[in-house]
Motif scaffolding. Structure first.
Motif, short mmCIF file in Angstrom:
data_model
loop_
_atom_site.label_atom_id
_atom_site.label_comp_id
_atom_site.label_asym_id
_atom_site.label_seq_id
_atom_site.Cartn_x
_atom_site.Cartn_y
_atom_site.Cartn_z
N ALA B 203 -31.72 19.28 6.00
CA ALA B 203 -31.66 20.19 6.89
C ALA B 203 -30.22 20.98 6.72
O ALA B 203 -29.33 20.42 5.95
CB ALA B 203 -31.80 19.83 8.50
N SER B 208 -30.36 19.15 13.57
CA SER B 208 -31.15 18.01 13.45
C SER B 208 -32.23 18.55 12.78
O SER B 208 -32.96 19.31 13.11
CB SER B 208 -31.12 17.25 14.55
N GLY B 209 -33.06 17.51 11.90
CA GLY B 209 -34.35 17.89 11.44
C GLY B 209 -35.52 17.68 12.14
O GLY B 209 -35.19 17.19 13.56
N GLY B 210 -36.72 18.22 11.68
CA GLY B 210 -37.83 18.01 12.45
C GLY B 210 -38.50 16.74 12.87
O GLY B 210 -39.39 16.65 13.66
#
Lengths: 322, 210
Positions: B203, B208-210
């Motif tokens: 990312a 922060s990523g998904g």
């Protein structure tokens, strides 16, 4: 907690609550008295028949006595049910509905300007059954207290939902139909933060599941998640795109907190079913209308529902879907 | 005389009975052997079909991964062009990204290609970390769109890798476990390499990523 504009309305509702409460208990008291009277008459008639007192001068009227005896209970039951509904339950529900429609709507608009509250509306049963999160369709479905709007960047709709299933049982007296409640809680539909094309279901691992058309079991790398949930999807890669490693962790934490949660991902939406043991967004006839605690509870219930959007990180929009 | 003929008759009858028993026994034994043979053959066919399905699942997952890797390769020239216009001092990093992209495009499907993709991922992460020093670039619509698309593609690559590795694990389990390893060796199935993860977050930095 409540906006100042509601002070007058709350005072008026409190007066109304007292009237309703008194009427409610008065009706209950009269019905209890009436029931005692009916039971007494019934017992007396039985005693008369048993003693054979009719033999002397009441004998010609024995049919009348028997007719009175057997028709009195059902007549009384009908009258009592009507009276209870008319004088006790009816006013109670009108008061509670008015409280929700006028007070709770105003409180919601004040604390959550991006949300609209409709107490009498719910989420249609087709969304519930269509999610595929239960292996059977509901026979009785009720939904109310619908909230629609946005939470950050996420479009969200949530409401209370209850689903029951009809079961037929063979007993010594024949076939008996019973209704079993298999879901009671919060249903939330939110716009998912990624584009995806497949359908994914996340179900509790402890329950049996049935594969739908073109579905496969998706085995993830998270052992904690695998112990609690089972994932079924129509595309192995797309399911893993939807359920990133961090999303798996979030769902697992949600499961630890709330128990048997179920999630469906379909048409770029997330459907979340959260079981709850109690009714939410409900005022009480036995609490003062001016009670802060009642309004505070309502606000907390909404906040808890909206927190789900944050917990699942749906407001992070760093991909092509905005 | 009579006892002799009787004995002869009885001896003949016994011989017939013995012949009958022997024939039935032979028939039963043959039947069992055929049943066992068919059961083993059926089992081997089932295992072979499972191996083929597992291999095809690997192929399908890999082709998905290749598609996503190609998407990333296609995005990079635009990204480099946009960043170059604003970030004069990053030629070295951008040149490295462009070079790795060329190499990765040639090596798709090979073991070296996997390693190159890993290095390309790290180089892209490096570029995204450096562009934070250029607020004008961060506000550029085209760059924002490219960054979002790249994030999406990186997540899809990650998902493809996870799907491929799950398919490879299923195939390797069949190839290495008894009794399917017998059929696997007879049919030439071999274990496959996993698609190793990039030791980098896919990312944008700070998000922060998904």
């Amino acid at each position: 907690m409540a906006p100042e504009s509601l002070a007058g309305l709350l005072a008026e509702l409190e007066r109304r609550r007292w009237v309703v409460l008194k009427g409610y208990w008065k009706t209950v008291a009269w019905l209890l008295l009436g029931t005692s009277l009916v039971v007494g008459i019934f017992a007396a008639l039985i005693w008369i028949l048993d003693q054979g007192l009719w033999e002397s001068h009441l004998q010609p009227r024995s049919d009348l006595i028997a007719l009175t005896l057997f028709s009195l209970p059902p007549i009384w039951l009908f009258v009592a049910a009507w009276a209870f509904r008319r004088f006790a339950n009816g006013p109670k529900w009108r008061y509670l509905y008015r409280f929700k429609a006028e007070v709770f709507t105003e409180v919601c608009a004040h604390h959550f300007p991006t949300l609209k509250y409709e107490p009498a509306e719910g989420i249609h049963y087709t969304h519930f059954d269509g999610s595929g999160l239960f292996p059977y369709a509901c026979d009785v479905y009720r939904s109310e207290d619908r909230f629609t709007g946005t939470m950050g960047k996420t479009t969200v709709t949530f409401a209370e939902a209850r689903a029951e299933r009809k079961k037929r049982r063979l007993t010594s007296e024949g076939i008996k139909t019973e209704y079993h409640e298999y879901f009671r809680g919060l249903m939330l539909v939110a716009d998912f933060h990624k584009h995806f094309h497949s359908a994914v279901r996340v179900l509790p691992a402890s329950e049996d599941f049935k594969l739908l058309s073109r579905e496969q079991r998706v085995v993830t790398e998270d052992p904690d998640f695998e112990r609690s949930f089972v994932v079924l999807g129509t595309d192995q890669t797309d399911a893993r795109y939807v359920l990133s490693t961090s999303m798996l962790n979030r769902i697992w934490k949600l499961g630890r907190r709330f128990g048997k949660v179920r999630l469906g991902f379909r048409d770029e939406n997330l459907i979340l079913l959260l079981p709850r043991g109690r009714d939410q967004f409900e005022p009480s006839l036995y609490r003062k209308a001016t009670s802060r605690r009642q309004i505070q509870q309502f606000v907390e219930d909404i906040s808890a529902a909206l927190e789900l959007v944050t917990e699942l990180n749906l407001n992070t929009r760093i991909w092509s879907k905005r | 005389m009579n006892s002799l003929s009787n004995r002869r008759r009885r001896g003949g009858q016994n011989a017939h009975v013995m012949d009958g028993f022997l024939f039935t026994g032979w028939l039963l034994a043959s039947g069992c052997a055929v049943a066992i043979f068919l059961a083993v053959l059926g089992g081997m066919v089932r295992i072979f079909n499972r191996l083929v399905r597992a291999r095809n699942a690997c192929g399908n997952a890999w082709s998905g991964a290749e598609t996503n890797l190609k998407k990333r390769h296609d995005l990079i020239p635009n990204l480099v062009r946009v960043v170059e216009a604003y970030a004069d001092h990053e030629e070295t990093v951008l040149a490295e990204v462009a070079g790795l992209r060329e190499r990765a495009s040639r090596e798709v499907g090979t073991t070296e290609g996997m390693s190159t993709e890993g290095r390309l991922g790290r180089a892209l992460f490096d570029v995204r970390a450096r562009v934070e020093a250029y607020p004008q670039l961060q506000a550029n619509e085209q760059f924002l769109h490219l960054a979002a698309t790249l994030n999406e593609v990186e997540e899809q690559i990650s998902a493809s890798r996870r799907a491929y590795n799950a398919a490879v694990q299923a195939l390797n389990n069949l190839v290495e476990q008894f009794p399917s390893l017998i059929v696997a060796r007879m049919s030439g199935f071999k274990p496959r390499e996993y698609f190793a993860a990039d030791p980098v977050v896919h990312a944008a930095p700070g998000v922060s990523g998904g």
